[in-house]
Design an enzyme around this catalytic site. Structure first.
Site, PDB file in Angstrom:
ATOM      1  N   GLU A   1      19.125  21.779  34.660  1.00  0.00           N
ATOM      2  CA  GLU A   1      18.116  21.658  35.699  1.00  0.00           C
ATOM      3  C   GLU A   1      18.360  22.728  36.760  1.00  0.00           C
ATOM      4  OE1 GLU A   1      15.663  19.576  35.559  1.00  0.00           O
ATOM      5  OE2 GLU A   1      16.322  18.226  33.956  1.00  0.00           O
ATOM      6  N   LYS A  57      30.035   9.319  33.601  1.00  0.00           N
ATOM      7  CA  LYS A  57      30.058   8.795  32.234  1.00  0.00           C
ATOM      8  C   LYS A  57      31.447   8.248  31.887  1.00  0.00           C
ATOM      9  CE  LYS A  57      26.457  12.012  30.769  1.00  0.00           C
ATOM     10  NZ  LYS A  57      26.164  13.319  30.132  1.00  0.00           N
ATOM     11  N   ASP A  68      28.571  14.433  36.801  1.00  0.00           N
ATOM     12  CA  ASP A  68      27.929  13.751  35.680  1.00  0.00           C
ATOM     13  C   ASP A  68      28.968  13.308  34.652  1.00  0.00           C
ATOM     14  OD1 ASP A  68      25.381  13.186  33.967  1.00  0.00           O
ATOM     15  OD2 ASP A  68      26.629  14.439  32.672  1.00  0.00           O
TER      16      ASP A  68
END
Length: 338
Positions: free
Chosen positions: A209, A224, A220
């Site tokens: 992005e 996770k 990120d």
């Protein structure tokens, strides 16, 4: 069996879920005797809801986000509401992840659970900020909650750890859980380009992005890893318990030095026990080029579980795109009801 779906978030993943649901509905009905009906979509500027199901073909032509909801309301004004309509059997949550507050997804999820709806999550924010609260509430209300797509999109990391490794003790986990950073590091390694050049290429190809700090800075990946740890190792950690270093400072000379040692740099997620406590780390690390994780190319992801009874279990692949994430949500829905 008929199940009514409410979708929160009509971004790239949400719209891909709509497409995939429409594409697979006949197959799912035939194979599982399960009829899935998309009745509502929630967005920040409103909601569309039709009890008999939204017009999927018209949704195809609607733009992303609230603009799409407003365009659909031009097609059917009676379908528009200025508040969330949570009248269904299952909430599929794929609004953008807010790892600071949980964002609007947190309220959607809590309200849906209180109404007796099952939950499938693709966004990570609510799980990062309120994991224990959501699991406890779901258990209290006797509803199912699944979130395999929040731990590596199409790569079934959570499924493997939960089902395939049942009764095995997980000794440690090492993984590459972010496709964007793996793509960037791989491009730097293969073509001797700079971090900035690799990142720009990833953006142009839609792999990254334009706002990519969560990927680049390791947030990120850490999110996770945190969800996996709280799910599989019964920890009650928050993001502050994860040691995080991203790849923003990786230079050409670091890549060159690794090559000279027959190694490659990967952004590794690691969970391991030390002094009776689970340690969680995300950090760039040099590993052997010919190792299992060292061989992961492009935007692929991978994970290695080391167990006491089943040895080392290795998983690689999984589409790192909206369709892969949407497929993970659809899989979770099916597994709730079969």
């Amino acid at each position: 069996m008929i199940k009514k779906i409410i979708l929160s978030g009509f971004g790239n993943v949400g719209k891909e879920f709509v497409k995939l649901l429409n594409e697979k509905k006949s197959y799912i009905k035939e194979k599982y005797d399960l009829t899935l009906v998309l009745c509502g979509i929630l967005e920040k500027d409103g909601c569309i809801y039709e009890d008999r199901g939204l017009d999927m073909s018209y949704l195809y032509d609607c733009p992303l986000g609230s603009r799409g909801i407003l365009k659909y309301s031009d097609f059917n004004r009676e379908a528009f509401y200025n508040y969330p309509v949570l009248e269904g059997d299952i909430l599929v949550e794929c609004t953008p992840s807010n790892i600071e507050t949980g964002g609007p997804s947190l309220n959607y999820i809590i309200n849906s659970i209180n109404r007796g709806m099952d939950i499938v999550m693709l966004s990570k924010g609510a799980l990062v900020t309120n994991f224990n609260q959501l699991i406890e509430l779901a258990n209290k209300k006797d509803v199912k909650i699944k979130y395999s797509g929040a731990t590596a999109a199409a790569l079934p990391t959570l499924d493997l750890g939960t089902y395939s490794l049942a009764a095995s003790q997980i000794k440690n986990i090492t993984g590459i859980l972010n496709g964007t950073t793996n793509y960037i590091l791989n491009r730097m390694f293969e073509d001797d380009i700079s971090f900035e050049e690799a990142l720009q290429e990833a953006v142009e190809k839609g792999i990254a992005e334009r706002e990519n700090s969560m990927d680049i800075d390791g947030i990120d990946s850490a999110s996770k890893l945190l969800i996996l740890s709280n799910s599989l190792m019964d920890t009650t950690y928050s993001l502050e318990d994860v040691s995080i270093t991203g790849i923003r400072d990786i230079k050409k000379q670091h890549i060159l030095q690794a090559k000279e040692e027959n190694k490659v740099i990967k952004l590794l997620c690691k969970a391991y026990a030390k002094d009776g406590k689970w340690m969680l780390e995300v950090t760039p690390e040099k590993i052997d080029t010919n190792s299992l994780l060292g061989n992961i190319k492009g935007s692929n992801k991978g994970i290695l579980f080391n167990t006491d009874t089943m040895g080392e279990i290795y998983l690689i692949g999984g589409a790192s795109n909206p369709r892969g994430a949407a497929a993970a949500a659809l899989k979770d829905i099916i597994n709730i009801y079969i």
